[in-house]
Design a protein around this motif. Structure first.
Motif, PDB file in Angstrom:
ATOM      1  N   GLY A   1       8.703  -5.800  -0.163  1.00 12.37           N
ATOM      2  CA  GLY A   1       7.573  -5.790  -1.099  1.00 12.37           C
ATOM      3  C   GLY A   1       7.855  -6.739  -2.252  1.00 12.37           C
TER       4      GLY A   1
ATOM      5  N   THR B   1       0.822  -1.226   0.000  1.00 17.54           N
ATOM      6  CA  THR B   1       0.000   0.000   0.000  1.00 17.54           C
ATOM      7  C   THR B   1       0.855   1.274   0.000  1.00 17.54           C
ATOM      8  OG1 THR B   1      -0.102  -0.193   2.404  1.00 17.54           O
ATOM      9  CG2 THR B   1      -1.974  -1.069   1.161  1.00 17.54           C
TER      10      THR B   1
ATOM     11  N   ILE C   1       5.700  -4.817 -10.505  1.00 21.32           N
ATOM     12  CA  ILE C   1       5.076  -5.887  -9.722  1.00 21.32           C
ATOM     13  C   ILE C   1       4.397  -6.896 -10.650  1.00 21.32           C
ATOM     14  CG2 ILE C   1       3.065  -6.280  -8.197  1.00 21.32           C
ATOM     15  CD1 ILE C   1       4.124  -3.943  -6.514  1.00 21.32           C
TER      16      ILE C   1
ATOM     17  N   GLY D   1      10.054  -1.242  -0.006  1.00 16.28           N
ATOM     18  CA  GLY D   1       9.207  -1.949  -0.965  1.00 16.28           C
ATOM     19  C   GLY D   1      10.037  -2.794  -1.915  1.00 16.28           C
ATOM     20  N   SER D   2      11.184  -2.251  -2.327  1.00 16.08           N
ATOM     21  CA  SER D   2      12.004  -2.973  -3.315  1.00 16.08           C
ATOM     22  C   SER D   2      12.613  -4.248  -2.716  1.00 16.08           C
ATOM     23  CB  SER D   2      13.111  -2.048  -3.824  1.00 16.08           C
ATOM     24  OG  SER D   2      13.846  -1.572  -2.718  1.00 16.08           O
TER      25      SER D   2
ATOM     26  N   LEU E   1      -3.625   1.823  -9.581  1.00 12.92           N
ATOM     27  CA  LEU E   1      -2.422   2.633  -9.857  1.00 12.92           C
ATOM     28  C   LEU E   1      -2.747   4.121  -9.943  1.00 12.92           C
ATOM     29  CD1 LEU E   1      -0.788   0.150 -12.399  1.00 12.92           C
ATOM     30  CD2 LEU E   1      -0.704   0.153  -9.902  1.00 12.92           C
ATOM     31  N   GLY E   2      -1.890   4.826 -10.602  1.00 16.62           N
ATOM     32  CA  GLY E   2      -2.011   6.281 -10.629  1.00 16.62           C
ATOM     33  C   GLY E   2      -3.223   6.775 -11.421  1.00 16.62           C
ATOM     34  N   GLY E   3      -3.524   8.050 -11.224  1.00 15.04           N
ATOM     35  CA  GLY E   3      -4.631   8.664 -11.958  1.00 15.04           C
ATOM     36  C   GLY E   3      -4.282  10.096 -12.320  1.00 15.04           C
TER      37      GLY E   3
ATOM     38  N   LEU F   1      -8.436   6.547 -14.591  1.00 18.83           N
ATOM     39  CA  LEU F   1      -9.044   6.176 -13.305  1.00 18.83           C
ATOM     40  C   LEU F   1     -10.398   6.875 -13.101  1.00 18.83           C
ATOM     41  CD1 LEU F   1      -8.417   4.387 -10.885  1.00 18.83           C
ATOM     42  CD2 LEU F   1      -7.284   6.318  -9.794  1.00 18.83           C
TER      43      LEU F   1
ATOM     44  N   VAL G   1      -6.593   2.817   2.490  1.00 15.61           N
ATOM     45  CA  VAL G   1      -6.214   1.954   1.364  1.00 15.61           C
ATOM     46  C   VAL G   1      -5.911   0.545   1.870  1.00 15.61           C
ATOM     47  CG1 VAL G   1      -4.545   1.550  -0.474  1.00 15.61           C
ATOM     48  CG2 VAL G   1      -5.455   3.839  -0.133  1.00 15.61           C
TER      49      VAL G   1
ATOM     50  N   PHE H   1      -2.155  -4.501  -4.925  1.00 19.58           N
ATOM     51  CA  PHE H   1      -1.189  -3.389  -4.838  1.00 19.58           C
ATOM     52  C   PHE H   1      -1.862  -2.073  -5.167  1.00 19.58           C
ATOM     53  CE2 PHE H   1       1.540  -0.454  -7.247  1.00 19.58           C
ATOM     54  CZ  PHE H   1       2.511  -0.173  -6.296  1.00 19.58           C
ATOM     55  N   THR H   2      -1.655  -1.074  -4.332  1.00 24.43           N
ATOM     56  CA  THR H   2      -2.026   0.295  -4.675  1.00 24.43           C
ATOM     57  C   THR H   2      -0.764   1.130  -4.611  1.00 24.43           C
ATOM     58  OG1 THR H   2      -4.294   0.093  -3.899  1.00 24.43           O
ATOM     59  CG2 THR H   2      -3.405   2.309  -4.016  1.00 24.43           C
TER      60      THR H   2
ATOM     61  N   GLU I   1       1.701  12.362 -13.160  1.00 26.40           N
ATOM     62  CA  GLU I   1       0.759  12.583 -12.062  1.00 26.40           C
ATOM     63  C   GLU I   1       1.457  13.511 -11.077  1.00 26.40           C
ATOM     64  OE1 GLU I   1       0.373   9.152  -9.647  1.00 26.40           O
ATOM     65  OE2 GLU I   1      -1.744   9.492  -9.242  1.00 26.40           O
TER      66      GLU I   1
ATOM     67  N   VAL J   1       2.787  -5.288   3.326  1.00 22.93           N
ATOM     68  CA  VAL J   1       3.950  -4.394   3.352  1.00 22.93           C
ATOM     69  C   VAL J   1       3.444  -2.968   3.094  1.00 22.93           C
ATOM     70  CG1 VAL J   1       6.055  -3.728   2.117  1.00 22.93           C
ATOM     71  CG2 VAL J   1       5.652  -6.132   2.646  1.00 22.93           C
ATOM     72  N   PRO J   2       3.498  -2.102   4.103  1.00 25.15           N
ATOM     73  CA  PRO J   2       3.015  -0.730   3.911  1.00 25.15           C
ATOM     74  C   PRO J   2       4.118   0.180   3.382  1.00 25.15           C
ATOM     75  CG  PRO J   2       3.640  -1.042   6.193  1.00 25.15           C
ATOM     76  CD  PRO J   2       3.974  -2.339   5.474  1.00 25.15           C
TER      77      PRO J   2
ATOM     78  N   CYS K   1      -5.163   9.556  -5.599  1.00 25.18           N
ATOM     79  CA  CYS K   1      -5.098   9.014  -6.971  1.00 25.18           C
ATOM     80  C   CYS K   1      -6.212   9.595  -7.836  1.00 25.18           C
ATOM     81  CB  CYS K   1      -5.199   7.498  -6.938  1.00 25.18           C
ATOM     82  SG  CYS K   1      -6.652   6.934  -6.059  1.00 25.18           S
TER      83      CYS K   1
HETATM   84  P1  NAD Z   1       4.918   3.849  -4.944  1.00 23.00           P
HETATM   85  O1  NAD Z   1       4.604   3.051  -6.153  1.00 23.00           O
HETATM   86  O2  NAD Z   1       6.201   4.549  -4.888  1.00 23.00           O
HETATM   87  O3  NAD Z   1       4.880   2.905  -3.668  1.00 23.00           O
HETATM   88  C1  NAD Z   1       3.741   2.152  -3.339  1.00 23.00           C
HETATM   89  C2  NAD Z   1       4.163   0.988  -2.470  1.00 23.00           C
HETATM   90  O4  NAD Z   1       4.969   0.106  -3.239  1.00 23.00           O
HETATM   91  C3  NAD Z   1       4.995   1.380  -1.263  1.00 23.00           C
HETATM   92  O5  NAD Z   1       4.605   0.603  -0.180  1.00 23.00           O
HETATM   93  C4  NAD Z   1       6.406   1.030  -1.701  1.00 23.00           C
HETATM   94  O6  NAD Z   1       7.250   0.750  -0.615  1.00 23.00           O
HETATM   95  C5  NAD Z   1       6.144  -0.209  -2.522  1.00 23.00           C
HETATM   96  N1  NAD Z   1       7.186  -0.558  -3.491  1.00 23.00           N
HETATM   97  C6  NAD Z   1       8.084   0.270  -4.071  1.00 23.00           C
HETATM   98  N2  NAD Z   1       8.874  -0.422  -4.922  1.00 23.00           N
HETATM   99  C7  NAD Z   1       8.455  -1.705  -4.890  1.00 23.00           C
HETATM  100  C8  NAD Z   1       8.859  -2.893  -5.550  1.00 23.00           C
HETATM  101  N3  NAD Z   1       9.868  -2.902  -6.433  1.00 23.00           N
HETATM  102  N4  NAD Z   1       8.207  -4.038  -5.277  1.00 23.00           N
HETATM  103  C9  NAD Z   1       7.173  -4.053  -4.407  1.00 23.00           C
HETATM  104  N5  NAD Z   1       6.750  -2.953  -3.741  1.00 23.00           N
HETATM  105  C10 NAD Z   1       7.376  -1.797  -3.986  1.00 23.00           C
HETATM  106  O7  NAD Z   1       3.686   4.825  -4.724  1.00 23.00           O
HETATM  107  P2  NAD Z   1       3.510   5.914  -3.552  1.00 23.00           P
HETATM  108  O8  NAD Z   1       4.336   7.087  -3.880  1.00 23.00           O
HETATM  109  O9  NAD Z   1       3.657   5.268  -2.217  1.00 23.00           O
HETATM  110  O10 NAD Z   1       1.951   6.258  -3.699  1.00 23.00           O
HETATM  111  C11 NAD Z   1       1.468   7.163  -4.590  1.00 23.00           C
HETATM  112  C12 NAD Z   1       0.875   6.455  -5.798  1.00 23.00           C
HETATM  113  O11 NAD Z   1      -0.202   5.607  -5.407  1.00 23.00           O
HETATM  114  C13 NAD Z   1       0.279   7.419  -6.782  1.00 23.00           C
HETATM  115  O12 NAD Z   1       0.640   7.059  -8.091  1.00 23.00           O
HETATM  116  C14 NAD Z   1      -1.226   7.247  -6.593  1.00 23.00           C
HETATM  117  O13 NAD Z   1      -2.009   7.595  -7.687  1.00 23.00           O
HETATM  118  C15 NAD Z   1      -1.313   5.797  -6.275  1.00 23.00           C
HETATM  119  N6  NAD Z   1      -2.591   5.504  -5.601  1.00 23.00           N
HETATM  120  C16 NAD Z   1      -3.567   4.858  -6.302  1.00 23.00           C
HETATM  121  C17 NAD Z   1      -4.804   4.604  -5.702  1.00 23.00           C
HETATM  122  C18 NAD Z   1      -5.883   3.883  -6.464  1.00 23.00           C
HETATM  123  O14 NAD Z   1      -6.842   3.441  -5.829  1.00 23.00           O
HETATM  124  N7  NAD Z   1      -5.796   3.760  -7.768  1.00 23.00           N
HETATM  125  C19 NAD Z   1      -5.028   5.004  -4.385  1.00 23.00           C
HETATM  126  C20 NAD Z   1      -4.016   5.661  -3.698  1.00 23.00           C
HETATM  127  C21 NAD Z   1      -2.783   5.900  -4.315  1.00 23.00           C
END
Ligand code: NAD
Length: 480
Positions: free
Chosen positions: A211, A148, A235, A207-208, A248-250, A408, A156, A225-226, A380, A174-175, A281
């Motif tokens: 996650g 998340t 992923i 996350g890397s 994902l993103g919007g 989205l 979320v 995954f969000t 975004e 994994v947050p 998002c």
């Molecule tokens: P991010 O992709 O950087 O990170 C999201 C999560 O993924 C984090 O927990 C991070 O630690 C983990 N992560 C990073 N690299 C990873 C990897 N290689 N493998 C597995 N996990 C990994 O996103 P962010 O900056 O935390 O959040 C913002 C994004 O989330 C924006 O693009 C937003 O639009 C999106 N979002 C989407 C929704 C939706 O419902 N569509 C809701 C909220 C946020």
């Protein structure tokens, strides 16, 4: 400052790494907790525990799972103020106007899932062969890897944990690192509610690393995954072959037609741009306004931006707090500067606020004359910004709307019923809100990206998420 632990197999434990990182209050820059820096081995232990827990939760009756979900909702509500404080302290959103509401919404998501799972129906199918009886049942997918982001660290998470548990899955979560303390406090609520050993596990860390481990490890059977589109795409590769729920993103468009109620449209657009400092998002990040009403509408938006009280998120008067972290703040600066270079005009904001308790406060921003090649359109932004473009005809608005990677949410403002339906059916997004902010959503309605765009796969929300997070099994019985 407290040293926290991770939650594996029903116990609070140290990471095998014995390393920690600080969780930092974005409004002050001060560390608030020491968070375990999990490593792959922690994630592997959590997956093993979840596979044991899976036997327990999948064997529980639906009514018992519903009771567990209600207990989780009650545990969250009992600690509402405490959780909202952690949310404000770690994420930065205003305590009174936003954080309390997120905690209530989180509790509601668990309560909703308890109701939905009880009334989920499957089917008995009429078939050609009169000696056969065929019916379907829903079964858990298994161990779910849940990852998340930091913008709604409670809500979320609940969007996956509630339907995931309702459907009988075990979970490894994994947050996002910057909101790990929120995750730990939510995990405490699940423990307090009596979630059986191993059914729910929490691993903090990068996350890397952790996650990636839960995504790729064959012991985790499905992925929720969000986060950003870039991470979601990685992923999908690392978890190839597993069922994916990707939110994902919007960067959907909000279209204001010339017959719209302008006061209402400006109220809703401003809330879409500035709620949670735009870190949503579904935030309103591309505003297309009909040429004839452009100036009047923009003036109203600027008024909204002026009324925002940027400051200490614990102050009752504050309506916007800091951004959550430095990368998102840098991105906001870069997008504003890029739009200036391309001829846009910043009417208000566009930069970090000066003389604040941290460097992460960003001024509410309204920008006009934004061109399609601006980063505001191509990327975004995830910040408190209202980038405005103009159009002359319905077709032009739809063309601009479609020339964008995301799919989205979009919004359309009009007082014409036919036009509202026309746009709702033409816009290429998973959700279209008519005469409301792009942020309008409730936790039981379906939410997700449209196919062919970069906003994800599948639907979260109520029974739709329960369907996504369970497998439909077909059973046939031969009576001969
Ligand atoms: P991010 O992709 O950087 O990170 C999201 C999560 O993924 C984090 O927990 C991070 O630690 C983990 N992560 C990073 N690299 C990873 C990897 N290689 N493998 C597995 N996990 C990994 O996103 P962010 O900056 O935390 O959040 C913002 C994004 O989330 C924006 O693009 C937003 O639009 C999106 N979002 C989407 C929704 C939706 O419902 N569509 C809701 C909220 C946020």
């Amino acid at each position: 400052m407290r040293t926290e632990k991770i939650f594996i197999g029903g116990r609070w434990v140290h990471s095998v790494s014995d390393h920690f990182f600080d969780s930092v209050n974005p409004a002050t820059g001060q560390p608030i907790a020491r968070i375990p820096e999990g490593v792959r081995e922690d994630a592997q232990l959590a997956i093993q525990a979840a596979n044991k827990g899976l036997e327990q939760i999948s064997g529980m009756s639906v009514w018992d799972r519903a009771k567990l979900l209600v207990s989780i909702a009650e545990a969250i509500l009992r600690r509402k103020e405490d959780l909202a404080q952690v949310l404000t302290m770690e994420q930065g959103k205003p305590y009174y106007s936003e954080a309390l509401e997120e905690i209530e919404g989180t509790a509601l998501a668990f309560a909703h899932a308890a109701e939905q799972i009880k009334w989920l129906e499957t089917s008995v199918l009429p078939v050609e062969d009169r000696n056969k009886r065929v019916w379907t049942i829903r079964q858990p997918k298994g161990v779910y890897a849940i990852i998340t982001p930091w913008n709604f660290p409670f809500m979320v998470a609940a969007e996956y944990l509630a339907p995931g548990l309702a459907a009988g899955n075990a979970i490894v979560w994994v947050p996002a690192p910057t909101t790990s303390l929120c995750a730990i406090r939510l995990a405490e609520c699940l423990e307090e509610a009596g979630v059986p050993e191993g059914v729910f596990n929490l691993v903090t860390g990068k996350g890397s690393i952790v996650g990636d481990e839960i995504v790729a490890n064959p012991g985790a059977h499905a992925i929720g995954f969000t986060g950003s589109t870039a991470t979601g795409n990685q992923i999908a590769v690392r978890g190839a072959g597993k069922p994916l729920l990707l939110e994902l993103g919007g960067n959907g468009p909000t279209i204001v037609l010339k017959d719209a109620d302008l006061n209402h449209a400006a109220d809703m657009v401003a809330s879409g741009c500035f709620f949670n400092a735009g870190q949503v998002c579904s935030a309103t990040e591309r505003i297309l306004v009909h040429r004839d009403i452009h100036d009047e509408f923009v003036a109203k938006l600027v008024n909204h931006a002026k009324k925002i009280v940027l400051g200490d998120p614990f102050d009752l008067r504050t309506t916007m707090g800091p951004l959550n972290n430095e990368p998102v703040t840098l991105k906001n600066e870069a997008h504003a500067n890029d739009s200036l270079e391309r001829g846009a005009e910043i009417l208000i904001g566009g930069k970090r606020a000066k003389n604040r308790t941290s460097n992460l406060f960003f001024e509410p921003t309204v920008i006009t004359g934004v061109t399609e090649d601006c980063l505001y359109n191509k990327d975004e932004t995830f910040g408190p910004v209202a980038p405005v473009m103009s159009f002359s005809t319905h077709e032009e608005a739809l063309e601009i709307a479609a020339r964008n990677s995301w799919g989205l949410v979009s919004s359309v403002f009009t007082s014409n019923l036919k036009d509202s339906i026309y746009f709702a059916e033409k816009l290429k997004t998973g959700i279209v809100n008519i005469n409301d902010s792009s942020n309008y959503w409730e936790s039981h309605i379906p939410f997700g990206g449209v196919a062919g765009k970069a906003s994800g796969v599948g639907r979260i929300g109520g029974k739709y998420a329960i369907s996504e997070m369970s497998d439909l099994k077909t059973i046939s019985l031969d009576l001969r």
